[in-house]
Write a protein that holds these residues in place. Structure first.
Motif, short mmCIF file in Angstrom:
data_model
loop_
_atom_site.label_atom_id
_atom_site.label_comp_id
_atom_site.label_asym_id
_atom_site.label_seq_id
_atom_site.Cartn_x
_atom_site.Cartn_y
_atom_site.Cartn_z
N THR A 63 -62.40 55.14 14.54
CA THR A 63 -62.03 55.77 15.89
C THR A 63 -63.24 56.38 16.45
N ALA A 64 -64.01 57.31 15.54
CA ALA A 64 -65.18 57.99 16.05
C ALA A 64 -66.30 57.27 16.27
N SER A 65 -66.42 56.17 15.65
CA SER A 65 -67.47 55.27 15.93
C SER A 65 -67.48 54.51 17.14
N GLN A 66 -66.10 54.24 17.50
CA GLN A 66 -65.99 53.69 19.12
C GLN A 66 -66.51 54.53 20.02
N PHE A 67 -66.48 55.88 19.89
CA PHE A 67 -67.07 57.07 20.82
C PHE A 67 -68.56 56.93 20.88
N ILE A 98 -70.19 55.39 6.48
CA ILE A 98 -68.86 56.09 5.78
C ILE A 98 -67.90 54.78 5.90
N TYR A 99 -67.88 54.10 6.92
CA TYR A 99 -66.53 53.22 6.98
C TYR A 99 -66.89 52.11 6.10
N THR A 127 -60.07 57.54 11.05
CA THR A 127 -60.80 58.34 11.62
C THR A 127 -62.07 58.22 11.87
N VAL A 128 -62.87 57.48 10.81
CA VAL A 128 -64.31 57.17 11.30
C VAL A 128 -64.41 55.98 12.49
#
Length: 345
Positions: free
Chosen positions: A257-261, A31-32, A254-255
């Protein structure tokens, strides 16, 4: 009878963890990739205006990530104090901003499939920086894979399909500038990851601690750059007139940041080798999705280049996994069991 049930439970738990990790990485990073191409290459509004302020995207991404990492540190009741000297965080921030800026700017001149495949060649600058900074030594097979990946990327870039042109400019000088930006991306990115590795090994550092301070420095630097270039108000005016662009940027941050998790979770749970295989698959999926979504044609030379790149990477991952399984110590021998009555014959 309880042991087989326990083993099956562990396997099922690891299976679901694997599904969670793979689906998280694939969904967020794919998505990114689609969003960053949409923002930088697809016009907005009736007047067909292009968003040209790549540093504003860097600022939004880093602002979101720093806020989330600060929240994670506070929630886990860990110290916010810097572990390493602040200038080392700032050095990572500078190269990270240059990395991301080159990445976004390159999308103005080369298509996303070209950029994604070129990212596969990042092992070369990583090997160079690893030798210079970490004094690492690499085997001949590593250099062979790096050569094959570079060869495949070169074929993919030098033989584009005739209809795949930039929305900004046409002509060969356009491709040369795009490739130059990608070379800058690879060099800065290789230094960033290598220096991050050195900080992790040289200091007792939490991952959220490094993310917080590097992204906080990146926020300050990118904001300063926007002000000095005079692009801050222009970018704000653009997103205020095109609310769909603002939504795309918010979703992109948002994605990211989420990808880092998901990346941290995967490496911690399954190791770096499994993560490398997932990332290779993700790059292939991103290229295929971009070709379908944005109608990027692929020449037969580009198809051959793709096979060379991904074949080399998968062969490397497979060989590493085989070596890892061969070097694992054998299970301990079963101890003799005492106290059991002998069966009567």
């Amino acid at each position: 009878m309880a042991e087989p049930e326990t083993v099956n439970g562990v396997k099922e738990s690891k299976l679901w963890k694997g599904v969670f990790a793979v689906s998280g990485i694939m969904s967020t990073l794919v998505i990114y990739g689609v969003l960053q191409e949409k923002i930088m290459r697809v016009p907005y509004g009736l007047n067909k205006e292009f968003f040209k302020y790549s540093l504003f995207l860097v600022f939004c991404n880093r602002l979101t990530t720093s806020a989330v990492s600060a929240g994670a540190l506070l929630a886990s009741k860990k110290a916010l104090d810097p572990v390493a000297p602040v200038y080392k965080y700032c050095l990572i921030s500078v190269t990270n901003i240059l990395t991301t800026t080159c990445q976004y700017e390159a999308l103005k001149y080369v298509s996303f499939p070209v950029q994604t495949l070129a990212k596969c060649a990042k092992m070369i600058p990583v090997m160079v920086w690893g030798t210079l900074i970490m004094q690492k030594k690499y085997k001949g097979f590593d250099y062979l894979v790096a050569f094959l990946v570079t060869l495949g990327c070169s074929v993919f870039i030098l033989f584009p399909a005739g209809d795949d042109i930039s929305p900004y400019n046409k002509g060969r000088e356009n491709t040369v500038w795009g490739v130059s930006l990608m070379a800058g991306y690879l060099g800065f990115d290789g230094f960033t990851s290598t220096f991050q590795d050195k900080l992790f090994k040289g200091y007792n550092m939490e991952i959220h601690n490094q993310i917080f301070y590097t992204t906080l420095c990146s926020c300050v630097l990118s904001f300063t750059g926007l002000v000095l270039q005079g692009h801050l108000l222009l970018a704000v005016d653009f997103v205020s007139r095109h609310r769909d662009c603002l939504l795309d940027i918010a979703l992109l941050s948002t994605v990211a940041t989420a990808s880092q998790f998901f990346i941290s979770y995967t490496i911690r749970t399954f190791g770096a080798l499994t993560f490398a295989a997932i990332m290779t698959t993700r790059q292939l999926a991103s290229i295929m999705l971009s070709c379908i979504w944005f109608s990027h044609p692929l020449s037969w030379e580009q198809c051959i280049g793709s096979v060379i790149v991904f074949g080399s990477l998968y062969a490397k991952n497979l060989l590493n996994n085989n070596k890892k399984s061969q070097t694992q110590p054998p299970p301990p021998p079963e101890l003799p069991q005492y106290g059991k009555p002998e069966s009567s014959s």
